[in-house]
Design an enzyme around this catalytic site. Structure first.
Site, PDB file in Angstrom:
ATOM      1  N   GLY A  17       0.798  -1.228   0.000  1.00 22.45           N
ATOM      2  CA  GLY A  17       0.000   0.000   0.000  1.00 22.45           C
ATOM      3  C   GLY A  17       0.827   1.272   0.000  1.00 22.45           C
ATOM      4  O   GLY A  17       0.375   2.310   0.487  1.00 22.45           O
ATOM      5  N   ASN A 112      -5.732   2.329 -12.888  1.00 26.44           N
ATOM      6  CA  ASN A 112      -4.792   1.337 -12.369  1.00 26.44           C
ATOM      7  C   ASN A 112      -3.372   1.865 -12.528  1.00 26.44           C
ATOM      8  O   ASN A 112      -3.084   2.591 -13.478  1.00 26.44           O
ATOM      9  CB  ASN A 112      -4.934   0.035 -13.174  1.00 26.44           C
ATOM     10  CG  ASN A 112      -3.996  -1.068 -12.688  1.00 26.44           C
ATOM     11  OD1 ASN A 112      -3.844  -1.283 -11.479  1.00 26.44           O
ATOM     12  ND2 ASN A 112      -3.365  -1.778 -13.625  1.00 26.44           N
ATOM     13  N   HIS A 114       0.397   0.495 -13.157  1.00 24.38           N
ATOM     14  CA  HIS A 114       1.077  -0.729 -13.591  1.00 24.38           C
ATOM     15  C   HIS A 114       2.578  -0.446 -13.739  1.00 24.38           C
ATOM     16  O   HIS A 114       2.954   0.558 -14.351  1.00 24.38           O
ATOM     17  CB  HIS A 114       0.503  -1.197 -14.938  1.00 24.38           C
ATOM     18  CG  HIS A 114       1.139  -2.459 -15.419  1.00 24.38           C
ATOM     19  ND1 HIS A 114       0.806  -3.699 -14.912  1.00 24.38           N
ATOM     20  CD2 HIS A 114       2.115  -2.670 -16.333  1.00 24.38           C
ATOM     21  CE1 HIS A 114       1.558  -4.620 -15.499  1.00 24.38           C
ATOM     22  NE2 HIS A 114       2.349  -4.026 -16.370  1.00 24.38           N
ATOM     23  N   ASP A 150      -4.611  -4.861 -18.312  1.00 22.82           N
ATOM     24  CA  ASP A 150      -3.550  -3.857 -18.513  1.00 22.82           C
ATOM     25  C   ASP A 150      -3.620  -3.231 -19.904  1.00 22.82           C
ATOM     26  O   ASP A 150      -2.598  -2.777 -20.451  1.00 22.82           O
ATOM     27  CB  ASP A 150      -2.150  -4.467 -18.284  1.00 22.82           C
ATOM     28  CG  ASP A 150      -1.973  -4.975 -16.854  1.00 22.82           C
ATOM     29  OD1 ASP A 150      -2.587  -4.400 -15.940  1.00 22.82           O
ATOM     30  OD2 ASP A 150      -1.217  -5.948 -16.661  1.00 22.82           O
ATOM     31  N   GLU A 179       5.960   6.067  -9.306  1.00 26.33           N
ATOM     32  CA  GLU A 179       4.526   5.780  -9.145  1.00 26.33           C
ATOM     33  C   GLU A 179       3.891   6.761  -8.164  1.00 26.33           C
ATOM     34  O   GLU A 179       2.739   7.180  -8.338  1.00 26.33           O
ATOM     35  CB  GLU A 179       4.325   4.342  -8.652  1.00 26.33           C
ATOM     36  CG  GLU A 179       4.738   3.324  -9.684  1.00 26.33           C
ATOM     37  CD  GLU A 179       4.474   1.884  -9.250  1.00 26.33           C
ATOM     38  OE1 GLU A 179       4.450   1.025 -10.130  1.00 26.33           O
ATOM     39  OE2 GLU A 179       4.304   1.621  -8.039  1.00 26.33           O
TER      40      GLU A 179
HETATM   41  C1  GRF Z   1       3.156  -1.250  -7.642  1.00 25.71           C
HETATM   42  O1  GRF Z   1       4.413  -1.452  -8.219  1.00 25.71           O
HETATM   43  C2  GRF Z   1       2.104  -1.182  -8.694  1.00 25.71           C
HETATM   44  O2  GRF Z   1       2.555  -0.664  -9.903  1.00 25.71           O
HETATM   45  C3  GRF Z   1       1.731  -2.624  -8.878  1.00 25.71           C
HETATM   46  O3  GRF Z   1       1.822  -3.183  -7.596  1.00 25.71           O
HETATM   47  C4  GRF Z   1       2.729  -2.443  -6.813  1.00 25.71           C
HETATM   48  C5  GRF Z   1       2.025  -2.046  -5.557  1.00 25.71           C
HETATM   49  O4  GRF Z   1       2.879  -1.534  -4.587  1.00 25.71           O
HETATM   50  N1  GRF Z   1       0.465  -2.732  -9.525  1.00 25.71           N
HETATM   51  P1  GRF Z   1       2.294  -0.926  -3.249  1.00 25.71           P
HETATM   52  O5  GRF Z   1       1.370  -1.955  -2.624  1.00 25.71           O
HETATM   53  O6  GRF Z   1       1.557   0.328  -3.605  1.00 25.71           O
HETATM   54  O7  GRF Z   1       3.465  -0.642  -2.370  1.00 25.71           O
END
Ligand code: GRF
Length: 218
Positions: A17, A112, A114, A150, A179
């Protein structure tokens, strides 16, 4: 930031998370025009559930093993999410494939994150596969979710150059940092009404995106 009421957002997770945390941090830093009204996980031990509770957000575990099929699980999950009347659903490390019926119930309002430069490396183990393919560039993509895994229209990509001594772990850590930039940004754009999905195309500020917006990382 606008003075409109914040957009109600539900976040789905399966693990750490840390992306959820980035969304929470933006709210706590008064940088967000959305409110996270609930978090759902398919795993009881997802650390993200604790992160949500710590931030005062209702956090729920919906256990797939209590349902006889993917469809019945998805229906129960969708029913539970519906109670919160979300304007947007965010999949932030949610590791299950959602059935077309689920996606249709939240049509045009699921994002989403990814960990690859889609359309490259759909699915799992993206960092390992990018290294094996000797990619010089890698990153992450926020995209709208459609019934194709995806495969929905990309909105923003974070791009980095792959170093010569890169490992799966170093790449994963660098991509994660990106991210945390692009996910809150995409959610913010959607909440402001600047980003939407229309007839299968991502529209930003009234124009269909020909290519995802790009953030270059280090
Ligand atoms: C991230 O790398 C996201 O891109 C992928 O799962 C991972 C989740 O990481 N879908 P976190 O649980 O937010 O730390």
């Amino acid at each position: 930031m606008s003075t409109d009421p914040p957009l109600p957002v539900v976040v789905l997770i399966s693990g750490e998370g840390t992306n959820l945390q980035a969304l929470i941090d933006a709210i706590q830093n008064d940088l967000a025009n959305y409110a996270i009204v609930a978090v759902f996980s398919d795993r009881a031990d997802a650390r993200g559930l604790e992160r949500a509770r710590k931030a005062g957000i209702p956090a729920h575990h919906v256990d797939p093993s209590s349902y006889s099929s993917r469809e019945t699980f998805d229906q129960a999950l969708a029913d539970a999410i519906y109670q919160y009347e979300p304007g947007l659903l965010v999949l932030a490390g949610f590791m299950r494939i959602l059935s077309p019926g689920f996606v249709a119930r939240f049509a045009d309002r699921i994002l989403n994150i990814h960990p690859s430069l889609l359309p490259k490396f759909k699915g799992l183990r993206t960092h390992q596969r990018a290294l094996a393919a000797a990619e010089t560039e890698h990153g992450a993509t926020v995209h709208f979710v459609t019934a194709e895994l995806d495969g929905g229209p990309a909105v923003i990509q974070y791009r980095i150059r792959v170093g010569e001594t890169e490992t799966e772990d170093s790449l994963s850590a660098r991509v994660h940092q990106g991210e945390y930039i692009i996910l809150p940004r995409a959610v913010g754009l959607f909440a402001e009404g600047r980003l939407r999905l229309e007839s299968g195309r991502a529209i930003l500020d009234g124009e269909a995106l020909q290519a995802p917006a790009r953030v270059n990382g280090e």
